[in-house]
Scaffold this motif. Sequence first.
Motif, PDB file in Angstrom:
ATOM      1  N   PRO A 230       1.074  -1.127  -0.006  1.00  0.00           N
ATOM      2  CA  PRO A 230      -0.274  -0.393   0.065  1.00  0.00           C
ATOM      3  C   PRO A 230       0.709   1.636  -0.208  1.00  0.00           C
ATOM      4  CG  PRO A 230      -0.278  -0.953   2.180  1.00  0.00           C
ATOM      5  CD  PRO A 230       0.748  -1.972   1.273  1.00  0.00           C
ATOM      6  N   THR A 231       2.384   1.418   0.157  1.00  0.00           N
ATOM      7  CA  THR A 231       3.054   2.316   0.783  1.00  0.00           C
ATOM      8  C   THR A 231       3.671   3.431  -0.513  1.00  0.00           C
ATOM      9  OG1 THR A 231       4.282   1.430   1.953  1.00  0.00           O
ATOM     10  CG2 THR A 231       2.545   2.048   3.321  1.00  0.00           C
ATOM     11  N   LEU A 234       3.434   6.105  -2.509  1.00  0.00           N
ATOM     12  CA  LEU A 234       4.186   7.757  -1.723  1.00  0.00           C
ATOM     13  C   LEU A 234       5.574   8.259  -2.254  1.00  0.00           C
ATOM     14  CD1 LEU A 234       2.105   6.984   1.442  1.00  0.00           C
ATOM     15  CD2 LEU A 234       1.015   7.441  -0.037  1.00  0.00           C
ATOM     16  N   ARG A 235       5.211   8.755  -2.067  1.00  0.00           N
ATOM     17  CA  ARG A 235       6.435  10.342  -2.744  1.00  0.00           C
ATOM     18  C   ARG A 235       7.360  10.024  -1.712  1.00  0.00           C
ATOM     19  NH1 ARG A 235       5.893  14.902  -3.675  1.00  0.00           N
ATOM     20  NH2 ARG A 235       7.016  15.499  -1.991  1.00  0.00           N
ATOM     21  N   ASP A 237       9.505  11.866   1.159  1.00  0.00           N
ATOM     22  CA  ASP A 237       9.434  11.833   1.783  1.00  0.00           C
ATOM     23  C   ASP A 237       7.768  11.352   2.838  1.00  0.00           C
ATOM     24  OD1 ASP A 237      11.154  13.608   2.303  1.00  0.00           O
ATOM     25  OD2 ASP A 237      10.277  15.115   1.185  1.00  0.00           O
ATOM     26  N   TYR A 238       6.791  11.112   2.346  1.00  0.00           N
ATOM     27  CA  TYR A 238       5.795  10.666   2.877  1.00  0.00           C
ATOM     28  C   TYR A 238       5.938   8.778   2.958  1.00  0.00           C
ATOM     29  CZ  TYR A 238       3.279  14.476   1.904  1.00  0.00           C
ATOM     30  OH  TYR A 238       2.546  15.893   1.481  1.00  0.00           O
ATOM     31  N   ALA A 240       8.875   8.019   3.913  1.00  0.00           N
ATOM     32  CA  ALA A 240       9.600   8.142   5.383  1.00  0.00           C
ATOM     33  C   ALA A 240       8.968   7.959   5.963  1.00  0.00           C
ATOM     34  CB  ALA A 240      10.810   9.644   5.051  1.00  0.00           C
ATOM     35  N   ILE A 241       8.490   8.511   6.536  1.00  0.00           N
ATOM     36  CA  ILE A 241       7.041   9.306   7.434  1.00  0.00           C
ATOM     37  C   ILE A 241       6.440   7.876   7.445  1.00  0.00           C
ATOM     38  CG2 ILE A 241       6.043  10.511   6.872  1.00  0.00           C
ATOM     39  CD1 ILE A 241       6.928  11.319  10.086  1.00  0.00           C
ATOM     40  N   VAL A 242       5.839   6.915   6.694  1.00  0.00           N
ATOM     41  CA  VAL A 242       5.002   6.397   7.079  1.00  0.00           C
ATOM     42  C   VAL A 242       6.139   5.275   7.482  1.00  0.00           C
ATOM     43  CG1 VAL A 242       3.567   4.589   5.522  1.00  0.00           C
ATOM     44  CG2 VAL A 242       3.165   6.483   5.388  1.00  0.00           C
ATOM     45  N   LEU A 244       8.820   5.080   9.349  1.00  0.00           N
ATOM     46  CA  LEU A 244       9.193   5.541  10.617  1.00  0.00           C
ATOM     47  C   LEU A 244       7.941   5.341  11.472  1.00  0.00           C
ATOM     48  CD1 LEU A 244      10.480   8.547  11.638  1.00  0.00           C
ATOM     49  CD2 LEU A 244       8.991   8.256  12.983  1.00  0.00           C
ATOM     50  N   GLY A 245       6.532   5.460  10.712  1.00  0.00           N
ATOM     51  CA  GLY A 245       5.838   4.884  11.804  1.00  0.00           C
ATOM     52  C   GLY A 245       5.385   3.809  11.538  1.00  0.00           C
TER      53      GLY A 245
ATOM     54  N   TYR B  32       9.447  23.236   4.924  1.00  0.00           N
ATOM     55  CA  TYR B  32       9.551  21.842   4.078  1.00  0.00           C
ATOM     56  C   TYR B  32       9.191  22.302   2.689  1.00  0.00           C
ATOM     57  CZ  TYR B  32       8.145  17.992   1.020  1.00  0.00           C
ATOM     58  OH  TYR B  32       8.309  16.777   0.215  1.00  0.00           O
ATOM     59  N   ILE B  38      12.896  17.633   4.934  1.00  0.00           N
ATOM     60  CA  ILE B  38      12.739  17.204   6.707  1.00  0.00           C
ATOM     61  C   ILE B  38      13.931  17.703   7.945  1.00  0.00           C
ATOM     62  CG2 ILE B  38      12.013  15.285   8.199  1.00  0.00           C
ATOM     63  CD1 ILE B  38      10.863  13.283   5.188  1.00  0.00           C
ATOM     64  N   PHE B 244       5.656  15.947  13.129  1.00  0.00           N
ATOM     65  CA  PHE B 244       5.910  16.037  11.999  1.00  0.00           C
ATOM     66  C   PHE B 244       5.236  15.236  11.247  1.00  0.00           C
ATOM     67  CE2 PHE B 244       8.446  13.091   8.439  1.00  0.00           C
ATOM     68  CZ  PHE B 244       8.516  14.811   7.489  1.00  0.00           C
ATOM     69  N   VAL B 248       2.835  16.427   8.068  1.00  0.00           N
ATOM     70  CA  VAL B 248       2.340  15.360   6.710  1.00  0.00           C
ATOM     71  C   VAL B 248       1.241  15.130   7.344  1.00  0.00           C
ATOM     72  CG1 VAL B 248       2.855  13.125   5.825  1.00  0.00           C
ATOM     73  CG2 VAL B 248       4.562  14.473   7.001  1.00  0.00           C
ATOM     74  N   PHE B 286       0.447   7.114  14.731  1.00  0.00           N
ATOM     75  CA  PHE B 286       1.035   6.375  13.256  1.00  0.00           C
ATOM     76  C   PHE B 286       0.051   5.803  12.946  1.00  0.00           C
ATOM     77  CE2 PHE B 286       5.252   7.064  15.812  1.00  0.00           C
ATOM     78  CZ  PHE B 286       5.293   7.695  15.132  1.00  0.00           C
ATOM     79  N   LEU B 289      -1.700   8.073  10.615  1.00  0.00           N
ATOM     80  CA  LEU B 289      -0.795   8.998  10.195  1.00  0.00           C
ATOM     81  C   LEU B 289      -1.691   7.672   8.365  1.00  0.00           C
ATOM     82  CD1 LEU B 289       1.677  10.492   8.365  1.00  0.00           C
ATOM     83  CD2 LEU B 289       2.666   9.668   8.938  1.00  0.00           C
ATOM     84  N   VAL B 290      -0.854   6.085   8.785  1.00  0.00           N
ATOM     85  CA  VAL B 290      -1.121   5.871   8.081  1.00  0.00           C
ATOM     86  C   VAL B 290      -2.181   5.572   6.748  1.00  0.00           C
ATOM     87  CG1 VAL B 290      -0.369   3.038   6.964  1.00  0.00           C
ATOM     88  CG2 VAL B 290       1.181   4.013   8.574  1.00  0.00           C
ATOM     89  N   LEU B 293      -3.009   8.826   4.591  1.00  0.00           N
ATOM     90  CA  LEU B 293      -2.256   8.841   3.702  1.00  0.00           C
ATOM     91  C   LEU B 293      -2.391   7.607   2.082  1.00  0.00           C
ATOM     92  CD1 LEU B 293       2.166   9.347   4.902  1.00  0.00           C
ATOM     93  CD2 LEU B 293      -0.230  11.173   3.497  1.00  0.00           C
ATOM     94  N   LEU B 294      -2.499   7.135   3.244  1.00  0.00           N
ATOM     95  CA  LEU B 294      -3.393   5.515   2.163  1.00  0.00           C
ATOM     96  C   LEU B 294      -4.608   6.468   1.093  1.00  0.00           C
ATOM     97  CD1 LEU B 294      -3.160   2.806   4.092  1.00  0.00           C
ATOM     98  CD2 LEU B 294      -1.569   3.359   2.109  1.00  0.00           C
ATOM     99  N   PRO B 297      -3.391  10.589  -0.827  1.00  0.00           N
ATOM    100  CA  PRO B 297      -1.503  10.996  -0.130  1.00  0.00           C
ATOM    101  C   PRO B 297      -0.938  11.695   0.089  1.00  0.00           C
ATOM    102  CG  PRO B 297      -2.317   9.630  -2.336  1.00  0.00           C
ATOM    103  CD  PRO B 297      -3.579  10.165  -1.427  1.00  0.00           C
TER     104      PRO B 297
END
Lengths: 464, 309
Positions: A230-231, A234-235, A237-238, A240-242, A244-245, B32, B38, B244, B248, B286, B289-290, B293-294, B297
């Motif tokens: 799924p991830t 993403l481009r 930096d996104y 990167a943070i996902v 990280l999460g 940014y 970052i 951060f 995002v 988190f 966040l995930v 973003l899914l 995006p």
Amino acid sequence: MSEFANPPASGDGDSGFGPSVRRIVASLTDSDWRRLGGCMFAAVLVALMTGTSGNAQHLTAGVTGSLFRPRIVFFLLIGLALWAVMTAWTRYRDDIRDGLAPARKVQAEVTGNRWVQYGGFVAVLLLAILIPPQLSVFWQQVLVSQIGVFVLLTIGLNVVVGFAGLLDLGYIAFYAIGAYTAAYFTGYPDNKRGHISPLPVHPPFHVNPFFVFPLAVIACLIAGLLLGAPTLRLRGDYLAIVTLGFGEIVRIVINNSESVTNGPRGAFGIPHFSIDVWKLKYHWTLDLMPYWYLLVAIIAIVFVLFRQLENSRVGRAWTAIREDEVAAAATGIPTLKYKLMAFAIGASTSGLAGVIFASEVGFVAPDNFVLINSLLVLVYVIFGGMGSLPGAVAGASFLIWLPNKLRDLVAPQDRFIYFGALLVVMMIFRPQGVFPSRRRAREIGLAEAGSGGADAMAAPGGAL
Amino acid sequence: MCFTHSFWQLTISGLSDGFLYALIALGYTLVYGVLQLINFAHSEVFMSGGFGGLFAVQAVVDSNKTPHGVASVMYVLLGVLVGALVGGAVAFVLERVAYRPLRRRNAPKLAFLISAIGASLFLVNIAGKEFGRLAIPMPNLYTNGNVFSVFGAQVQTNFVVIAIAAALMLIFLDRLVAKTRLGQGIRAVAQDADTASLMGVNIDRVISQTFVIGGLLGGAAGFLFGMVFNVQYNMGFTPGVKAFTAAVLGGIGNIRGAVLGGLLLGVVENLGVSCVQSAWRDVIAFGILVLVLLFRPTGLLGERLGRSA
């Protein structure tokens, strides 16, 4: 600057000391003065770094203790000397480079030679086999449980970040999954007959520790695909943070699921490796060297495999994606597939590292998998030279050796001050890393000369 | 639902966290916007603001008796101001030392990231060395009590102070970016740095100023955080990562997105924690966040690099 303002009064001609100082001062450019400021600032920072420590009761004690009179003068003088060397270097840089050009050419030819590369590989391998038995137990421990394991991790992350250009900040999660897989499958289906499992949960079948490797690799592969599918759309930096999460989620879940993973107490009593197949019997014990040889063997195999991969169709596809993903897709490369592949390969490599670590130390806890470790592995990759396998090995080895070496010299909790400073200095003066891959070095060189970006991670339109 | 019985109380404590997240997130999002970078060391800017404010109030406040009335307001103002200045100064130096030389060389983006990580490690540990590694409580600047109640939820002085300070700064920043010449410069650089420089924008100066603005907000947030909790060398890490995440979540580079993301993250975290144990707080953050973003995006409000606010 008082160093220059008081020339000796002997100067009455071109040969005197005073006029020549005056001439030097007059020839200084703005950027030289700015560099002087930078060097003085660096000197103050170094004085602080090496000075006395403060405490919560006397908040200013550390600063005043580090910056008292004779001491700070000493550091400022060092800063001045550094500035003089750097300024001289900027004046004569081109001459020196021209003078060294023939030598550089020879060096490039020698290091580019295939047989020299093979020779280097074999030599490093021999050193890795011959030297460690002579070392003290402390350094053997460092070699096995830190350097060896982290070199493997770095090589794995190098595929993700270096080859395919995907920024993964949660890489250590796969290492955790590998380690906990080892802990799980080395347990027993039940606790009868005095069997003790490392985890409160019992696996369906008991596996001899050595044969956990494939299971851990499969577990990490699946985890990598699950996270990646799924991830990976993403481009930069996104992603990167996902990741990280994701890394943090894995750690916290392990930490909080007391009934499955023992929570913060961790899994303990993970047995040592043992091979017991037909006539082949071998047991690893508390002795560190067998573990080291196992690590060296695995690292060497993975190294060779990845070297082949790098120069294959897959490796070229990764390079294309790294340099320009849109263009890669336009030329018919199924980008998502190759990105997933990089992710999964990187993840399964860290699974190997996880199994070895779990078996050698016999104990894994969530504290082994904190975010800073993900960042450190990334740092090793970049420091060694992104996308370069020898760089990954060298970067990880050096950057783990350094803090352990400093342990004797500075307080253990202060080691990361030097580590951090080293990273910044390194990135200022050599952003391509110690041993950059040739292609990477060229990309960065071109970018420095102002043609194109140094990587494809820059946002569209944001070519700053 | 688990949070229904104390919904408003949780929302209020969530907003309190959220305002701080928003202030820090703005530092990430501004940088940014202009650099596509970052700034991992921003959490240490936050920490240095906490220490700056601590020094200032320790110097003037008598820790044996809690001030009140106008004195309290002045002390808080002083702390916010000094915290912000220290944060701004650290951010300025950080840009000069760790980023500008790399920019000059057109270094790859990952080099910036490593430099940022290095600077962050350096700053955390040197703060730990100089000021000790224990948590240092700030002297009381006012008596924290219940001010009023909303729907049965008690609103404490801490919340009022943070909300007012943060809201003022957020409005100020919003106007700054939308209306002033500096804001115009920041937006121009964020849209297209090369063209902006052709139009006479001094890119170096704008980037430097952007770091300082982010540092001012982050430093002020550091003081406010330290005032409510403690000041410690590693206090920046968790709020930094969360902020951060918030940036995002809202759409990085988007100023209002950062504020929205911060407030949302704070509230959802606090509501979510009431359903599970507080150990799961970060998983909730988190996880959201995930999920976001899914489905979106580029964050909730989308990337809007360079639009006015």
